[in-house]
Write a protein that holds these residues in place. Structure first.
Motif, mmCIF file in Angstrom:
data_model
loop_
_atom_site.group_PDB
_atom_site.id
_atom_site.type_symbol
_atom_site.label_atom_id
_atom_site.label_comp_id
_atom_site.label_asym_id
_atom_site.label_seq_id
_atom_site.Cartn_x
_atom_site.Cartn_y
_atom_site.Cartn_z
ATOM 1 N N GLY A 38 0.830 -1.210 0.000
ATOM 2 C CA GLY A 38 0.000 0.000 0.000
ATOM 3 C C GLY A 38 0.863 1.259 0.000
ATOM 4 O O GLY A 38 0.492 2.284 -0.592
ATOM 5 N N ALA A 39 2.029 1.180 0.652
ATOM 6 C CA ALA A 39 2.928 2.337 0.696
ATOM 7 C C ALA A 39 3.356 2.724 -0.716
ATOM 8 O O ALA A 39 3.504 3.907 -1.032
ATOM 9 N N MET A 40 3.547 1.735 -1.585
ATOM 10 C CA MET A 40 3.944 2.026 -2.966
ATOM 11 C C MET A 40 2.832 2.805 -3.693
ATOM 12 O O MET A 40 3.102 3.773 -4.401
ATOM 13 N N TYR A 41 1.577 2.356 -3.509
ATOM 14 C CA TYR A 41 0.463 3.091 -4.134
ATOM 15 C C TYR A 41 0.349 4.493 -3.547
ATOM 16 O O TYR A 41 0.035 5.464 -4.246
ATOM 17 N N ARG A 42 0.613 4.597 -2.252
ATOM 18 C CA ARG A 42 0.569 5.910 -1.611
ATOM 19 C C ARG A 42 1.701 6.799 -2.151
ATOM 20 O O ARG A 42 1.523 8.005 -2.333
ATOM 21 N N GLY A 43 2.872 6.220 -2.397
ATOM 22 C CA GLY A 43 4.000 6.975 -2.940
ATOM 23 C C GLY A 43 3.698 7.511 -4.329
ATOM 24 O O GLY A 43 4.012 8.665 -4.648
ATOM 25 N N MET A 133 4.228 -9.740 2.924
ATOM 26 C CA MET A 133 3.795 -8.536 2.221
ATOM 27 C C MET A 133 2.312 -8.318 2.476
ATOM 28 O O MET A 133 1.534 -9.258 2.436
ATOM 29 N N ASP A 134 1.926 -7.076 2.755
ATOM 30 C CA ASP A 134 0.498 -6.818 2.964
ATOM 31 C C ASP A 134 -0.065 -5.916 1.879
ATOM 32 O O ASP A 134 0.667 -5.159 1.251
ATOM 33 N N GLY A 135 -1.382 -6.053 1.646
ATOM 34 C CA GLY A 135 -2.022 -5.258 0.605
ATOM 35 C C GLY A 135 -3.460 -5.667 0.366
ATOM 36 O O GLY A 135 -4.197 -5.994 1.309
ATOM 37 N N ARG A 136 -3.857 -5.639 -0.901
ATOM 38 C CA ARG A 136 -5.233 -5.984 -1.265
ATOM 39 C C ARG A 136 -5.306 -7.177 -2.223
ATOM 40 O O ARG A 136 -6.331 -7.854 -2.300
ATOM 41 N N ASP A 137 -4.207 -7.382 -2.969
ATOM 42 C CA ASP A 137 -4.235 -8.422 -4.013
ATOM 43 C C ASP A 137 -2.969 -9.262 -4.005
ATOM 44 O O ASP A 137 -2.565 -9.788 -5.027
ATOM 45 N N ILE A 138 -2.326 -9.344 -2.849
ATOM 46 C CA ILE A 138 -1.043 -10.063 -2.804
ATOM 47 C C ILE A 138 -1.276 -11.567 -3.026
ATOM 48 O O ILE A 138 -0.611 -12.190 -3.847
ATOM 49 N N ARG A 199 -10.253 -9.145 -2.982
ATOM 50 C CA ARG A 199 -11.137 -10.261 -2.641
ATOM 51 C C ARG A 199 -10.303 -11.295 -1.892
ATOM 52 O O ARG A 199 -9.080 -11.326 -2.006
ATOM 53 N N ARG A 200 -11.014 -12.137 -1.166
ATOM 54 C CA ARG A 200 -10.310 -13.151 -0.389
ATOM 55 C C ARG A 200 -9.918 -14.296 -1.306
ATOM 56 O O ARG A 200 -10.765 -14.835 -2.020
ATOM 57 N N ALA A 201 -8.640 -14.673 -1.290
ATOM 58 C CA ALA A 201 -8.220 -15.843 -2.081
ATOM 59 C C ALA A 201 -8.882 -17.076 -1.466
ATOM 60 O O ALA A 201 -9.070 -17.140 -0.245
ATOM 61 N N GLU A 202 -9.231 -18.027 -2.302
ATOM 62 C CA GLU A 202 -9.946 -19.212 -1.801
ATOM 63 C C GLU A 202 -9.167 -19.966 -0.729
ATOM 64 O O GLU A 202 -9.738 -20.549 0.179
ATOM 65 N N ASP A 203 -7.844 -19.942 -0.873
ATOM 66 C CA ASP A 203 -7.018 -20.688 0.077
ATOM 67 C C ASP A 203 -6.462 -19.820 1.205
ATOM 68 O O ASP A 203 -5.492 -20.198 1.859
ATOM 69 N N ALA A 204 -7.095 -18.652 1.432
ATOM 70 C CA ALA A 204 -6.614 -17.777 2.515
ATOM 71 C C ALA A 204 -7.273 -18.126 3.846
ATOM 72 O O ALA A 204 -8.438 -18.514 3.885
#
Ligand code: DC
Length: 233
Positions: A38-43, A133-138, A199-204
């Motif tokens: 997310g920091a990259m998108y914020r940058g 790594m944290d985010g939305r689509d990792i 979205r939540r990955a099926e195996d998350a």
């Protein structure tokens, strides 16, 4: 000598669910490299705002696309356990957390060429070792083969209160209502965009931390790490 396999842990979830706090804790506890996507998108958003590429309520995509080629966003670790985003030699960690950046980051991150640019960098930053790594689509797009995927949720009230407290501690006067509005807007845009929506990955594995302390989250991940990888932390 024990051969240490490369392990990637993907932590995705809604805004202000405590993903980065959790991921940093796991990184410290288990010796992983922490990367905040997310920091990259914020940058990128800060760069667009500071260079007049957002005006009249719209993003000037024609100006932003070529500007990315010369944009040097990278993480530095000052040695105190923190990870900070730099633009060239400038530490922009504080500037990327303002409400102004939060207000524009979702539309910016919905632009396909921005996502491609960020994804390429995230891959190059994580070439070796163990990474969280944290985010939305990792777990869905950036590292779909991640060894462990976690999807974080929490109630709207809990999330807005956490974010509000964080901003208030920094002296930011934004009201609780505005924080809640920004959170809901980002949730909506992040989960409805065409490219790589949240979205939540099926195996998350789902982690709802509405009523959990950080210590309880740690105990939860310790069980998972031991069961999956035999790693004690
Ligand atoms: O995690 P964060 O709140 O700092 O992320 C800021 C925004 O960046 C978020 O609203 C959506 C976008 N983002 C994204 O689209 N994909 C990611 N992997 C990480 C963040």
């Amino acid at each position: 000598m024990i051969t240490v396999p490369d392990i990637i842990i993907a932590v995705d979830g809604w805004s202000s669910t405590g993903k980065s706090t959790f991921a940093k804790l796991v990184a410290k506890q288990f010796g992983f490299l922490y990367l905040d996507s997310g920091a990259m998108y914020r940058g990128v958003t800060l760069h667009a705002l500071e260079n007049g590429m957002i005006s009249g309520g719209a993003v000037d995509e024609a100006a932003l696309e070529p500007a990315l080629a010369g944009l040097d966003l990278h993480f530095e670790r000052p040695g105190d356990g923190s990870t900070r985003l730099f633009c060239g030699s400038r530490d922009i960690e504080k500037e990327i957390r303002t409400m102004e950046v939060s207000g524009w980051v979702s539309p910016i991150s919905a632009i396909p060429f921005v996502r491609r640019w960020v994804d390429e960098r995230l891959h190059s930053f994580s070439e070796k070792g163990r990474v969280i790594m944290d985010g939305r689509d990792i777990g869905t797009t950036v590292f779909p083969n991640a060894e462990l995927k976690i999807f974080m949720t929490a109630s709207d009230e809990v999330r807005a209160q956490r974010r509000f407290d964080e901003l208030a501690a920094k002296g930011d006067p934004t009201s609780f209502e505005d924080v809640m509005k920004n959170l809901k807007e980002r949730d909506y845009i992040d989960s409805h965009r065409e490219t790589s929506p949240l979205r939540r990955a099926e195996d998350a594995f789902e982690l709802d931390n509405s009523d959990m302390t950080l210590h309880e989250e740690l105990v939860w991940i310790q069980g998972l790490m031991q069961g999956r990888f035999g790693i004690l932390g």
